[in-house]
Structure formats: structure tokens, C-alpha cells
Design a protein around this motif. Sequence first.
Motif, short mmCIF file in Angstrom:
data_model
loop_
_atom_site.label_atom_id
_atom_site.label_comp_id
_atom_site.label_asym_id
_atom_site.label_seq_id
_atom_site.Cartn_x
_atom_site.Cartn_y
_atom_site.Cartn_z
N THR A 85 0.01 7.47 -14.20
CA THR A 85 1.08 7.05 -13.30
C THR A 85 0.46 6.44 -12.06
O THR A 85 -0.61 6.85 -11.61
CB THR A 85 1.96 8.24 -12.90
OG1 THR A 85 1.14 9.27 -12.31
CG2 THR A 85 2.69 8.82 -14.11
N PHE A 86 1.15 5.43 -11.51
CA PHE A 86 0.65 4.75 -10.32
C PHE A 86 0.72 5.69 -9.12
O PHE A 86 1.63 6.50 -8.99
CB PHE A 86 1.46 3.49 -10.06
CG PHE A 86 0.93 2.66 -8.92
CD1 PHE A 86 -0.12 1.79 -9.12
CD2 PHE A 86 1.46 2.78 -7.65
CE1 PHE A 86 -0.63 1.03 -8.07
CE2 PHE A 86 0.97 2.02 -6.60
CZ PHE A 86 -0.08 1.15 -6.82
N ALA A 87 -0.28 5.58 -8.24
CA ALA A 87 -0.31 6.38 -7.02
C ALA A 87 -0.79 5.50 -5.88
O ALA A 87 -1.37 4.43 -6.09
CB ALA A 87 -1.24 7.59 -7.20
N ALA A 88 -0.54 5.96 -4.67
CA ALA A 88 -0.93 5.19 -3.49
C ALA A 88 -2.45 5.12 -3.38
O ALA A 88 -3.16 6.05 -3.78
CB ALA A 88 -0.33 5.82 -2.24
N GLY A 89 -2.93 4.00 -2.85
CA GLY A 89 -4.35 3.86 -2.60
C GLY A 89 -4.72 4.37 -1.22
O GLY A 89 -4.04 5.24 -0.66
#
Length: 588
Positions: free
Chosen positions: A333-337
Motif C-alpha cells: 500500500t502507498f505511504a507518505a514519503g
Amino acid sequence: MTRSVPDAGVSLPPVAPEVSAAAVESLTTRLRRRLDAAVESVAALPVDIAEDGTYGIRCGEDAWVTLKPGPSGTITSPDQAHCTCLLSPRCLHRAAVLGAGPVADATPSLAEGQPTEPAAPTAPGRPSAEQVRAAGVLWTAAAAVLAAGAAAAGAVPQAELLRAAHTARLAGLHRAESAALGVVRRVRDARGPQGAHRAHRPDELVAALCELLLVTHRLRAADPDPGLIGGVPHNHRPDGPLRLYGVCREPVVGPGGTGGVVTHLVDGTGRWYTLRDAGPGGPARARRAGTAHVAVRSFLSDHERLSRGGLVVTGAVVAPDGRLLAEPGVRATFAAGGPWADVVPAAAVPDGTGHAPPLTRCDVEIVAADGEEVLVRVVTAGVPGTGPTVRLAPAHRHPALAHTANLRRLGACPGLRIRVLGRVDPDRATTLRPLAVGPVPGAGSATLRLPGEWRDRVDLGYDLLGDEHFPLEAPCPPPLTAAEDRPVDSPLRRVRDLVELAATGGRRAAAEPARDSDRDGHLALRRAGFATGADLFAALGEVAARRPRDAFGRPVADDRDHYAAQWLATAVYLAATEAALGRGLWHG
């Protein structure tokens, strides 16, 4: 039903080393002389792939070779390769097709029903007698390849090395076997149709040969170091979810017309991971892949967004080289950088899983453009103008990629301070090939001004720098006036040239400096303080040129062992000294 696939980007199935070696050994002496030409011709032939996964190649009017890989997609048994000619299975067509296929990794899959031979028992603390003998056989085969050089190491010496690698596996010498397969792959890259594309990377061949000769040399001397035995590489499965942060995207242009992208990521401890997407298409595909969909199950994003953000991976499967594998059960799942200054580690944390080595990071001040390259001063202790002068060179020069244009734009802004992430050129310690740049924290108006969506980083192969990304005014550094202010390659370059020439051109090529009495190279090394390097440089040329003769002046048996040992000593010294010089130059 079959489909014809003449595209050079489509590969034959991988072939187990012992299968390829056995096919060559079954040939007569006359057929062995014709094998190299036959292997080269196979690369230009169309391939028919049946719906059941069988590969077919027509090698002549009465010769139709079929390969039927097992469930893993690998040829692991001689029975999986057939030819319709009258000489089969001891025919040139079958051996050439098997020799043209990529070398499979070791250890056949148990799912294919292939029995695995038990490894030889090892006495505690030292290699067994069988392992010592197997290491000796592998050393002899490697020394023969080194003496010939990659240019002359055709299918027959490759087969001898593959057979020796199989013997090493039966003896439980996993590290030596892996090193031998790596040498065969590098030799084939150098000799193949795309060998010219990789001619600028002889350092990879040198590293592979050095690893193989060093390990087998120590094993045949019964060195008790357990690290020499090695183990079968396995994919790593972390206990919990991986929280990763995107670092940058790197265009990939490889042999055989392949192209794609590698996205580099790190976790919170500084370990590096990669996501790779490569296939036929060359630089054009490498350009398109920068915004392509990420090939991880259930993950709906692209490489550009990921490189500036992050992801959480559950059920992760990580290859020994740090690649994230899209296997069943993997979810992402995409997460903040995070800010680039925090994400990019100054150094990596070594671990036992073989994660990808880190890229070199440093802060530099731009001095001037130098053609397609940029002269910069390394910023040491946060003070501009105090470090050595080095070069930034394009990682790829193809016009479809943005490296050259971006470096040209950076070179036009002397005084600018930037954070650089890239690879040190293996042939020039004073040259860095950057993959990404960003602003230097605390540099004020003397650094880049990037839009918020870029997350403080510029992927030099994909993003294009414009006027709006530079400060209106930047302080100009003092000009380079003296020749000594410019980057100067270490005199060890002469040693590297000789070591690489020996690996690619063989013993005859390495003997040329001795015949030409290269006193200048020897003296330059001594004047620079590399006395050991000077002695090794001279000794390698002398040993390469030496031809033992009997009392009547007739040539006697070639002393390949002595030559291989001298080349190995020189290569080991070169690698260790260059590594120390690189650490001092780029990391202070």
C-alpha cells in the motif's frame, strides 16, 4: 499452435550448468572447433514458442531443436533438449542451442522432481578433502579462462568451468559455484552480439574473476574460514511489514536491447531495496518506464509517485540482492514519503541478507562545466570550497534520457551547492555518475529551489531542470587556474588498465607492457607513493610474458597457476587500495 518470436529481446530458457557442460563434452573434437560459430548463429535465429511452453529453433533443413523446460522454466535435465538430426544427442545443433541459453542459477527446484545430491560432509572448522579437490578443479578451469581472456574463452572453456562449478556444488562449495557461474555470465556478455555495449564495464568481469580465484585459492589451501563455503542463497521474508521510503528512480539500459527502471528505496535502518521493471525496448523503454505502473500485487501506483513517496509491504519477499519480488501473498500500500535530506542515508547498515549496496551521497559546490561533465568541489564539514575537486559525469548519455541535459544546466550555475546521490565510476575514482540531486539543507539561496511535489529531489534521468529551479543569484567560486586544481586520476589507473586488459584480452595482451618496457608507468606509481602497486604492475607483465622452455629451448607446459596467482594478487591489491582512496575522497 506456436508463435514465431524472432525478436532478439526474447531469451531462451535458462540452462542448468551441468546440462550445458555435458552437451559440449559429448561433441567430437571436430565439432568443438565449430561450436563458437554455431552459438553465435543461434542468437540470430527465430524462436517458436508453443502453447505448452516448448521452445523450438530450426538450425538447418533436417535439424529442429526443441527445449521443454520444467515447471520452473529451466532446463535441468538432458532429456529436456532434443534435436531431429541423425547425430543427436551428440550433435552440434543441440549443444549450440543449450550454450546460447542463459546460465541458470544453481540448485534445481525440488518441485521439478530433480533429486539433489547430498553435499560432502565438512569437518568442523575446515574444508573436507573432497572440497579441497573440488576447489582445485575449479581453480584450474578459472585459470584457463583467465589465460585465454574473455575474447578467446569460447564455449569449450566455458563448459569446463560450468562442469567444475557443478562439481563444486556437489561438494557443497556454494560460494565458489556461484562465483564460477558469475564468471561465465560476464564472459558471455563480453563475447555476445551486445558485447560492445558492455565493453565499458570490464570491471564487472575483473570482480567476478577475482572473487572466484580468491575463494578457490584459499579453499584448495584448506583455509578454515567458514565464509568460504557459503550457502545456497534464499529469498528473505521479513517477520513483519516493511515500511519503505522512496529515494530515486534510475533508468536501466542493459545488454540485448533491454530497458527499464529501478526505483531505490530504504527502510528506517538504512537498508536499501529496489523495485525493478526491465524488458526489451532499450533507452526508449527506459524513458517510458519512469512513469509506468509498479509491478507489485494490489499496488496501484507508478514509479514516479513511489520514488517520492513510500510504501508498506506485508508478506514481503526480498531477493538476496535487495530486489522486492512480486510473489503470491505479497501486498503493498502507498505511504507518505519524507524529506530527501532525511530519507537518503549517509551510509548503509550492512546485514547478512545481501541487500543492495548503497549509493554514494555527498554535498558539492559546482565550479564549472567541462564538456558534458561538471567540475565540482566536495563540501567537507559543511564548509564550501574546502574539499577536493572531482567530476560529475552522465550516468547515461543517450538523448532519450535527461542526464546530459541536466548536467549541462547544472554546469552553467557555478557556486550552486547541491546534494548528490550516485555511483563512483569504477574506472575513475575522481568521477561520480549521479542519479539524483537535491538542495543542501541550510544553504539558503545558494542551492536548488524545487517545487513541493518533487519532494526535494531531481531524478536526473527523468526530471528536467529549468530556470525556475535555480536561484536568481549564486556566489561564484574561485576559478580553476592551476592544473593541479583539476581532478587527476590516480596512477593506479595504469594498474587497473593492465588488470582489465588481462581479463578481457588474455595473457598475451597482458604481456605487452613488459615487451614495451613500460618504465614510465612503473616510475609514476613509485613517485605517487604506490611502491607495492609498482612492483605488482611490473611483476604481472613479466609473468605474462614469460614462457617456460626446456634445455633445448622448446616450450614446456604453461605455468597458468603462477600467472593466475600473480593476476589475483594484483587485482586484490587494486580493489583494496581503490576502495580506501574512494572512501577518503568522497567521505572525507
